[in-house]
Design a protein around this motif. Structure first.
Motif, PDB file in Angstrom:
ATOM      1  N   GLY A  18      40.047 110.604  17.217  1.00 35.10           N
ATOM      2  CA  GLY A  18      39.901 111.930  17.814  1.00 35.10           C
ATOM      3  C   GLY A  18      39.612 113.064  16.836  1.00 35.10           C
ATOM      4  N   HIS A 162      46.362 116.836  12.996  1.00 36.82           N
ATOM      5  CA  HIS A 162      45.937 116.046  14.157  1.00 36.82           C
ATOM      6  C   HIS A 162      46.891 114.889  14.382  1.00 36.82           C
ATOM      7  N   ILE A 293      41.405 102.666  26.412  1.00 38.73           N
ATOM      8  CA  ILE A 293      40.434 102.818  25.318  1.00 38.73           C
ATOM      9  C   ILE A 293      41.199 103.396  24.139  1.00 38.73           C
ATOM     10  N   GLY A 324      39.302  98.272  22.478  1.00 43.72           N
ATOM     11  CA  GLY A 324      40.070  98.789  21.348  1.00 43.72           C
ATOM     12  C   GLY A 324      40.081  97.828  20.183  1.00 43.72           C
ATOM     13  N   ASP A 352      33.141 100.721  20.301  1.00 41.33           N
ATOM     14  CA  ASP A 352      31.836 100.877  20.942  1.00 41.33           C
ATOM     15  C   ASP A 352      31.803 102.204  21.708  1.00 41.33           C
ATOM     16  N   GLU A 353      31.143 103.176  21.094  1.00 40.07           N
ATOM     17  CA  GLU A 353      31.108 104.526  21.662  1.00 40.07           C
ATOM     18  C   GLU A 353      30.472 104.518  23.067  1.00 40.07           C
ATOM     19  N   GLY A 376      45.652 114.001  22.374  1.00 39.58           N
ATOM     20  CA  GLY A 376      45.030 113.004  23.246  1.00 39.58           C
ATOM     21  C   GLY A 376      43.779 113.620  23.845  1.00 39.58           C
ATOM     22  N   LEU A 377      42.676 112.971  23.606  1.00 42.80           N
ATOM     23  CA  LEU A 377      41.423 113.456  24.198  1.00 42.80           C
ATOM     24  C   LEU A 377      41.047 112.573  25.380  1.00 42.80           C
TER      25      LEU A 377
HETATM   26  N1  LIG Z   1      37.513 101.073  20.364  1.00 40.53           N
HETATM   27  C1  LIG Z   1      36.963 102.231  20.661  1.00 40.53           C
HETATM   28  N2  LIG Z   1      35.664 102.297  21.047  1.00 40.53           N
HETATM   29  C2  LIG Z   1      35.106 103.501  21.351  1.00 40.53           C
HETATM   30  N3  LIG Z   1      35.752 104.678  21.294  1.00 40.53           N
HETATM   31  C3  LIG Z   1      37.026 104.647  20.911  1.00 40.53           C
HETATM   32  C4  LIG Z   1      37.703 103.456  20.570  1.00 40.53           C
HETATM   33  N4  LIG Z   1      38.959 103.753  20.202  1.00 40.53           N
HETATM   34  C5  LIG Z   1      39.084 105.085  20.312  1.00 40.53           C
HETATM   35  N5  LIG Z   1      37.922 105.636  20.744  1.00 40.53           N
HETATM   36  C6  LIG Z   1      37.623 107.045  20.947  1.00 40.53           C
HETATM   37  O1  LIG Z   1      38.294 107.761  19.882  1.00 40.53           O
HETATM   38  C7  LIG Z   1      38.835 108.968  20.394  1.00 40.53           C
HETATM   39  C8  LIG Z   1      40.342 108.854  20.349  1.00 40.53           C
HETATM   40  O2  LIG Z   1      40.860 110.081  20.470  1.00 40.53           O
HETATM   41  P1  LIG Z   1      42.421 110.407  20.628  1.00 40.53           P
HETATM   42  O3  LIG Z   1      42.545 111.865  20.609  1.00 40.53           O
HETATM   43  O4  LIG Z   1      42.948 109.759  21.837  1.00 40.53           O
HETATM   44  O5  LIG Z   1      43.134 109.652  19.454  1.00 40.53           O
HETATM   45  P2  LIG Z   1      43.438 109.641  17.880  1.00 40.53           P
HETATM   46  O6  LIG Z   1      44.775 109.055  17.853  1.00 40.53           O
HETATM   47  O7  LIG Z   1      42.371 108.945  17.167  1.00 40.53           O
HETATM   48  O8  LIG Z   1      43.418 111.143  17.374  1.00 40.53           O
HETATM   49  C9  LIG Z   1      44.363 112.051  16.792  1.00 40.53           C
HETATM   50  O9  LIG Z   1      43.664 113.314  16.734  1.00 40.53           O
HETATM   51  C10 LIG Z   1      43.236 113.764  18.007  1.00 40.53           C
HETATM   52  C11 LIG Z   1      42.419 115.016  17.794  1.00 40.53           C
HETATM   53  O10 LIG Z   1      43.180 116.113  17.451  1.00 40.53           O
HETATM   54  C12 LIG Z   1      44.407 113.969  18.943  1.00 40.53           C
HETATM   55  O11 LIG Z   1      43.906 114.273  20.238  1.00 40.53           O
HETATM   56  C13 LIG Z   1      45.250 112.694  19.020  1.00 40.53           C
HETATM   57  O12 LIG Z   1      46.404 112.909  19.808  1.00 40.53           O
HETATM   58  C14 LIG Z   1      45.626 112.253  17.613  1.00 40.53           C
HETATM   59  O13 LIG Z   1      46.400 111.065  17.635  1.00 40.53           O
HETATM   60  C15 LIG Z   1      38.264 109.119  21.794  1.00 40.53           C
HETATM   61  O14 LIG Z   1      37.011 109.740  21.726  1.00 40.53           O
HETATM   62  C16 LIG Z   1      38.106 107.645  22.239  1.00 40.53           C
HETATM   63  O15 LIG Z   1      37.190 107.506  23.282  1.00 40.53           O
END
Ligand SMILES: Nc1ncnc2c1ncn2[C@@H]1O[C@H](COP(=O)(O)OP(=O)(O)O[C@H]2O[C@H](CO)[C@@H](O)[C@H](O)[C@H]2O)[C@@H](O)[C@H]1O
Length: 468
Positions: A18, A162, A293, A324, A352-353, A376-377
């Motif tokens: 994220g 973050h 995801i 994941g 995989d975006e 959490g996004l």
């Molecule tokens: N296997 C996969 N394939 C494709 N896409 C994948 C993936 N695994 C994750 N993603 C993508 O990565 C992003 C994850 O974002 P999150 O905010 O949920 O988590 P993250 O813990 O990395 O971020 C940290 O930073 C963010 C930003 O501040 C906070 O929101 C969060 O709470 C904090 O833990 C989303 O865009 C998701 O779709």
């Protein structure tokens, strides 16, 4: 006012999680008449850098302890992003096929030093230096303490946390890698007997933000050892909820999905996307589809999935799909589960975006049983795509999802991260799905919730102005 964001990740260049989404979006929404928001990040040997061309704007040599390294500052030749971006290219250290690994201390220190050395050569110093996470956490300390950065003493800087779980610890043996400073102040680098870049940033930054108001409060009680520091520094701390980039996450214009849709066409749109998803993963379109995801790590509660899915899938009328990667044991268990529940469960282990967009569009529910969730996004993307979030009420999840039992509620919330609470929440989702009138009404309602960056970007700008 010129804002410089320093970050290890930035979408669409390098994304691990994220952090990339935020740094790739916030500057776009900050750029307006009196603010110019730019990003400086490391230059990695990854897909984006192979597929694009860059020009060099500055070249020099940096010192890291007793060693010196040549570096360049690069910029993108095309103006394909909505903000200016610069890359620190240290071929011998940073240019690797990964973002994070075992050698992060030297790589990210070189990144921070090169970025500051370059900025020192500017005619006008930036208005604000905005650091993201521990990879840039030594910047506030260096700006305040390192002799060579004396010119920056009046340049305000901000740290955004973050995720406080990761702090960038390294041993005092490496203290000489940091540009010289008055050694009487070495304590500013230390937390618990080791050099802790995140702690140093919390001590030295002019302001500290995190990505939701609830997480700011929770960190005072649980922040992987930094609780008392965050409590004592609380006067300069504030929680600002992340937004989502509506230009990237918009079911009406999303090029990745089978059929685009909006609130008015949600029924046919979700159906077409669910069909494509179910066809691809051998699942039944008539059953409610629960998806996950994310990174398979303890914070996300994913270690409980193998057991929780086994229990939940005893109900033959639900399907589960997971995307994941992370913990190897969890990955294997989730792969093995496919054998027992083919046709009802599937998983793509990897990153995989494109598939993530397809899942947000095609699933009925999104699972987020996080132990820790600063913002959490995913739940906000889910809402935007009319997918009902099932979340553990913590951090940003607590701030963005209201349970259906409450007035105007639209999600399913649980309090604890246990197999039984996860499976109970899935069962509540299955019951909601049976009431198609209510289910469809909620889906349409959640698509209208506004989590765009506009409001949050303004809060950051107000914060910048308050210290500039
Ligand atoms: N296997 C996969 N394939 C494709 N896409 C994948 C993936 N695994 C994750 N993603 C993508 O990565 C992003 C994850 O974002 P999150 O905010 O949920 O988590 P993250 O813990 O990395 O971020 C940290 O930073 C963010 C930003 O501040 C906070 O929101 C969060 O709470 C904090 O833990 C989303 O865009 C998701 O779709």
């Amino acid at each position: 006012m010129k804002i410089i964001h320093l970050s290890a990740e930035c979408y669409p260049i390098a994304k691990v999680g994220g952090l990339a989404d935020v740094v790739g979006a916030l500057p776009k929404y900050q750029n307006n008449s009196d603010i110019s928001s730019q990003v400086i990040m490391p230059f990695y040997d990854i897909k984006f850098t192979k597929e694009n061309t860059f020009s060099s704007v500055f070249e020099a040599v940096l010192t890291l302890g007793e060693k010196t390294y040549k570096y360049r500052i690069l910029t993108l030749k095309s103006k394909s992003l909505d903000f200016d971006i610069f890359f620190v290219d240290v071929p011998d250290l940073i240019f690797k096929e990964y973002v994070y690994s075992f050698d992060d201390t030297e790589r990210f220190l070189a990144f921070q030093i090169a970025a500051l050395d370059w900025m020192l050569t500017w005619e006008k110093l930036p208005g604000i230096i905005h650091c993201h996470d521990h990879h840039t956490g030594l910047v506030p300390f260096m700006l305040q303490e390192s002799f060579k950065y004396k010119a920056f003493r009046k340049t305000p800087n901000i740290l955004t946390i973050h995720n406080a779980q990761y702090q960038g610890w390294f041993s005092h043996d490496k203290v000489n890698l940091i540009p010289a400073f008055n050694f009487n102040n070495v304590g500013l680098l230390d937390w618990g007997g080791t050099i802790n870049p995140l702690a140093a940033a919390i001590k030295c930054a002019w302001r500290v933000t995190t990505v939701s108001p609830s997480y700011m409060e929770e960190m005072k009680v649980s922040a992987n050892g930094l609780e008392s520091l965050l409590s004592s520094e609380s006067d300069k701390c504030v929680g600002i909820l992340n937004g989502i980039d509506w230009k990237v996450w918009n079911p009406e214009t999303d090029n990745y999905i089978e059929k685009t849709y909006n609130e008015k066409t949600i029924v046919s749109g979700k159906k077409a996307n669910k069909k494509q998803l179910c066809d691809t993963f051998n699942l039944d379109i008539n059953k409610p589809l629960f998806a996950f995801i994310g990174r398979l790590v303890g914070e996300k509660g994913s270690d409980l999935f193998p057991e929780a899915f086994k229990v939940a899938l005893q109900n033959p009328n639900i399907s589960i799909l997971l995307l994941g990667s992370g913990n190897k044991e969890t990955e294997e268990q989730l792969e093995t589960l496919k054998k027992d529940f083919g046709g009802q469960y599937n998983a793509f282990i990897g990153y995989d975006e494109k598939l993530s967009h397809i899942i947000y569009a095609g699933a009925d529910f999104l699972l987020m049983p996080s132990r820790v969730e600063p913002c959490g996004l995913n739940q906000m993307y889910a809402l935007r795509y009319g997918t009902i979030p099932i979340v553990r009420s913590i951090g940003g999840l607590k701030d963005t999802v209201t349970d259906i039992s409450e007035e105007n509620g639209f999600g399913i919330c649980h309090d604890n991260v246990t197999v039984s609470e996860i499976t109970d929440a899935i069962e509540r989702g299955a019951s909601l799905y049976e009431n198609q009138t209510k289910f469809k009404k909620i889906r349409t309602q959640i698509m209208k919730i506004d989590h765009s960056w506009d409001a949050s970007a303004k809060q950051y700008i107000n914060l910048y102005k308050s210290i500039n």
